[in-house]
Design a protein around this motif. Structure first.
Motif, PDB file in Angstrom:
ATOM      1  N   PHE A  78      44.689  50.433  41.659  1.00 27.97           N
ATOM      2  CA  PHE A  78      44.670  49.550  42.815  1.00 27.97           C
ATOM      3  C   PHE A  78      45.009  48.137  42.377  1.00 27.97           C
ATOM      4  N   SER A  79      45.405  47.319  43.343  1.00 30.55           N
ATOM      5  CA  SER A  79      45.686  45.915  43.065  1.00 30.55           C
ATOM      6  C   SER A  79      45.576  45.129  44.364  1.00 30.55           C
ATOM      7  N   GLY A  80      45.532  43.811  44.200  1.00 29.17           N
ATOM      8  CA  GLY A  80      45.437  42.939  45.363  1.00 29.17           C
ATOM      9  C   GLY A  80      45.040  41.539  44.937  1.00 29.17           C
ATOM     10  N   THR A  81      44.434  40.818  45.858  1.00 29.23           N
ATOM     11  CA  THR A  81      44.001  39.450  45.575  1.00 29.23           C
ATOM     12  C   THR A  81      42.516  39.311  45.893  1.00 29.23           C
ATOM     13  N   TYR A  82      41.922  38.309  45.272  1.00 29.11           N
ATOM     14  CA  TYR A  82      40.519  38.011  45.508  1.00 29.11           C
ATOM     15  C   TYR A  82      40.356  36.510  45.662  1.00 29.11           C
ATOM     16  N   SER A  83      39.216  36.106  46.227  1.00 24.68           N
ATOM     17  CA  SER A  83      38.895  34.691  46.400  1.00 24.68           C
ATOM     18  C   SER A  83      37.552  34.414  45.756  1.00 24.68           C
TER      19      SER A  83
ATOM     20  N   GLY B  42      32.581  29.272  43.973  1.00 26.92           N
ATOM     21  CA  GLY B  42      31.298  29.246  43.277  1.00 26.92           C
ATOM     22  C   GLY B  42      30.887  30.660  42.932  1.00 26.92           C
ATOM     23  N   GLY B  43      29.701  31.061  43.367  1.00 31.20           N
ATOM     24  CA  GLY B  43      29.213  32.409  43.116  1.00 31.20           C
ATOM     25  C   GLY B  43      29.635  33.415  44.167  1.00 31.20           C
ATOM     26  N   ARG B  44      30.440  32.971  45.128  1.00 28.18           N
ATOM     27  CA  ARG B  44      30.911  33.883  46.169  1.00 28.18           C
ATOM     28  C   ARG B  44      32.236  34.511  45.765  1.00 28.18           C
ATOM     29  N   MET B  45      32.434  35.750  46.174  1.00 28.20           N
ATOM     30  CA  MET B  45      33.669  36.465  45.881  1.00 28.20           C
ATOM     31  C   MET B  45      33.989  37.383  47.051  1.00 28.20           C
ATOM     32  N   SER B  46      35.261  37.522  47.338  1.00 29.63           N
ATOM     33  CA  SER B  46      35.701  38.511  48.318  1.00 29.63           C
ATOM     34  C   SER B  46      37.082  39.001  47.924  1.00 29.63           C
ATOM     35  N   PHE B  47      37.413  40.185  48.400  1.00 26.61           N
ATOM     36  CA  PHE B  47      38.710  40.790  48.128  1.00 26.61           C
ATOM     37  C   PHE B  47      39.491  40.890  49.422  1.00 26.61           C
ATOM     38  N   GLU B  48      40.770  40.573  49.346  1.00 26.33           N
ATOM     39  CA  GLU B  48      41.663  40.858  50.453  1.00 26.33           C
ATOM     40  C   GLU B  48      41.855  42.376  50.462  1.00 26.33           C
ATOM     41  N   PRO B  49      42.351  42.965  51.539  1.00 24.08           N
ATOM     42  CA  PRO B  49      42.571  44.415  51.514  1.00 24.08           C
ATOM     43  C   PRO B  49      43.411  44.802  50.281  1.00 24.08           C
TER      44      PRO B  49
ATOM     45  N   ALA C 202      43.158  38.703  36.799  1.00 28.47           N
ATOM     46  CA  ALA C 202      44.226  38.029  36.054  1.00 28.47           C
ATOM     47  C   ALA C 202      43.811  36.613  35.671  1.00 28.47           C
ATOM     48  N   THR C 203      44.335  36.147  34.538  1.00 27.32           N
ATOM     49  CA  THR C 203      44.024  34.792  34.079  1.00 27.32           C
ATOM     50  C   THR C 203      44.789  33.738  34.867  1.00 27.32           C
ATOM     51  N   GLN C 204      45.879  34.102  35.503  1.00 29.08           N
ATOM     52  CA  GLN C 204      46.666  33.193  36.340  1.00 29.08           C
ATOM     53  C   GLN C 204      46.652  33.715  37.768  1.00 29.08           C
ATOM     54  N   GLY C 205      46.396  32.858  38.711  1.00 29.29           N
ATOM     55  CA  GLY C 205      46.394  33.271  40.117  1.00 29.29           C
ATOM     56  C   GLY C 205      45.131  34.049  40.458  1.00 29.29           C
ATOM     57  N   ASN C 206      45.113  34.625  41.627  1.00 36.10           N
ATOM     58  CA  ASN C 206      43.945  35.369  42.100  1.00 36.10           C
ATOM     59  C   ASN C 206      44.249  36.854  42.221  1.00 36.10           C
ATOM     60  N   GLN C 207      44.945  37.392  41.238  1.00 38.82           N
ATOM     61  CA  GLN C 207      45.304  38.808  41.257  1.00 38.82           C
ATOM     62  C   GLN C 207      44.209  39.646  40.624  1.00 38.82           C
ATOM     63  N   VAL C 208      43.986  40.819  41.184  1.00 39.27           N
ATOM     64  CA  VAL C 208      43.021  41.775  40.650  1.00 39.27           C
ATOM     65  C   VAL C 208      43.695  43.139  40.611  1.00 39.27           C
TER      66      VAL C 208
END
Length: 142
Positions: free
Chosen positions: A74-79, A82-89, A59-65
């Protein structure tokens, strides 16, 4: 002062060129707001026949995926850091389909993502060792 005014635009131009790999439209697709279509999971091409491509959208707003994994959404949030990324469950619908293998590999790989890289129309999601887990291409604009 005149020298500073001449140097700043040159620095901005050089920095912009080095951070923006070109694609056929002359720009890098942004992570957010692009419909990324999955074409490879763990070095295996995606060959599942579905009514729509397997995908992910940031998403362009917030950390929604959100995305489509072949049978379920599926849906959730990500962080990002920099070049690091992770997904919440992630949460997903629970429909059953004939071939759940690719979907399961897709979802398992998402849980192992630790970094990302976008170049032109490509997005790679990688593990902690920088090995590609998932490879996407930007969907053509309609």
């Amino acid at each position: 002062m005149t020298r500073l005014l001449l140097v700043l635009p040159a620095v901005a131009l050089i920095a912009g060129c080095s951070l923006t790999p070109a694609n056929e439209r002359g720009q890098t697709e942004p992570l957010q707001g692009t419909d990324w279509q999955l074409y490879q999971v763990l070095d295996q091409p995606v060959t599942v026949e579905t009514t729509r491509p397997l995908s992910i959208q940031f998403a362009t707003q917030g950390n929604q995926v959100s995305g489509y994994s072949g049978c379920n959404r599926f849906s959730g949030t990500y962080s990002l850091y920099g070049g690091r990324m992770s997904f919440e469950p992630l949460i997903s619908t629970k429909m059953a389909c004939r071939d759940m293998n690719t979907e399961q590999r897709y979802m398992d790989a998402l849980s192992s993502v630790r970094s990302w890289e976008a170049k032109g129309t490509e997005l790679w999601l990688m593990n902690a060792d920088q090995q590609p887990l998932l490879r996407f291409k930007a969907a053509p604009e309609m």
